[in-house]
Design a protein around this motif. Sequence first.
Motif, PDB file in Angstrom:
ATOM      1  N   MET A  68      -6.993   3.111  -2.764  1.00  0.00           N
ATOM      2  CA  MET A  68      -6.489   3.549  -1.451  1.00  0.00           C
ATOM      3  C   MET A  68      -7.575   3.371  -0.376  1.00  0.00           C
ATOM      4  O   MET A  68      -7.320   2.812   0.694  1.00  0.00           O
ATOM      5  N   GLU A  93       1.059   4.097  -3.040  1.00  0.00           N
ATOM      6  CA  GLU A  93       0.815   5.534  -2.827  1.00  0.00           C
ATOM      7  C   GLU A  93       2.015   6.353  -3.301  1.00  0.00           C
ATOM      8  O   GLU A  93       1.849   7.370  -3.975  1.00  0.00           O
ATOM      9  N   GLU A  99      -5.149  10.843   5.001  1.00  0.00           N
ATOM     10  CA  GLU A  99      -5.357  10.492   3.594  1.00  0.00           C
ATOM     11  C   GLU A  99      -6.841  10.524   3.210  1.00  0.00           C
ATOM     12  O   GLU A  99      -7.194  11.018   2.143  1.00  0.00           O
ATOM     13  N   HIS A 124       0.825  -1.205   0.000  1.00  0.00           N
ATOM     14  CA  HIS A 124       0.000   0.000   0.000  1.00  0.00           C
ATOM     15  C   HIS A 124       0.868   1.267   0.000  1.00  0.00           C
ATOM     16  O   HIS A 124       0.625   2.208  -0.765  1.00  0.00           O
ATOM     17  N   HIS A 127      -2.786   8.373  10.237  1.00  0.00           N
ATOM     18  CA  HIS A 127      -2.304   8.326   8.858  1.00  0.00           C
ATOM     19  C   HIS A 127      -3.493   8.225   7.875  1.00  0.00           C
ATOM     20  O   HIS A 127      -3.614   9.011   6.927  1.00  0.00           O
ATOM     21  N   HIS A 132      -7.527   0.917   2.847  1.00  0.00           N
ATOM     22  CA  HIS A 132      -7.678   1.430   4.218  1.00  0.00           C
ATOM     23  C   HIS A 132      -8.748   0.648   4.981  1.00  0.00           C
ATOM     24  O   HIS A 132      -8.599   0.385   6.180  1.00  0.00           O
TER      25      HIS A 132
END
Length: 224
Positions: free
Chosen positions: A160, A136, A212, A132, A208, A164
Amino acid sequence: MLFDEQMTVGDIVLRHPETARVFERHRIDFCCGGQVRLAQACERAGLDGAAILEALEIAAKEIGAPRHDVSKLPTASLIATIIHQHHDYLREAMPRIQAQMAKVASVHGEHNPKLRSLEPAVSELCETLAKHLDAEERVLFPALLAGGPALVIARELASMVEDHLAVGAALRNIRALADDFVVPEWGCTTYRLLFSGLAEMEADIHLHVHLENNVLLPRFAKAS
Ligand SMILES: [Fe+2]
Ligand SMILES: [Fe+2]
């Protein structure tokens, strides 16, 4: 009052990052579940909204100096912050945690068989995260900084968000297997280091993902 129950939990953390620890303490998801209103989040968790509001106000007012508002950072600085504070942290923490995990599972797996399920769960999470972070940094972030191509941005943002959600589910499973990171009284030093490291990694990932999903993504979701 700084907050009310109609605000979303993601917005509350955006305005006052110190409130993240109140949400952590009460297991309210402010990253992938950041769009949920506080009232609804409390109801789902069986918590008293008024008491949570009070705890949030106290946490936010504990701030000495005005906070650096990360939501106002230009996108290039926001991405640099994500990489240096969170990606670099994970790349340092994951091998250490995996080594401690292997040792604790082999030494104490017989005494606590849950550790034998915890080990593959931690390895799988680390593998998912490593891929991941690379996706990114190699594809999504450069496309966001270059302003396109729009199709790549849309595809990578969707991927993404999906990643997550998977990471959030893996963390919940790890917390359950690790008994909320409570070390039994017979646990050795490595056991303690492992559980405190896992708890720290969980909290760091929540912040985090919050950056995002709730700060970075809204800047591009409309355009893509
Ligand atoms: Fe990231
Ligand atoms: Fe991410």
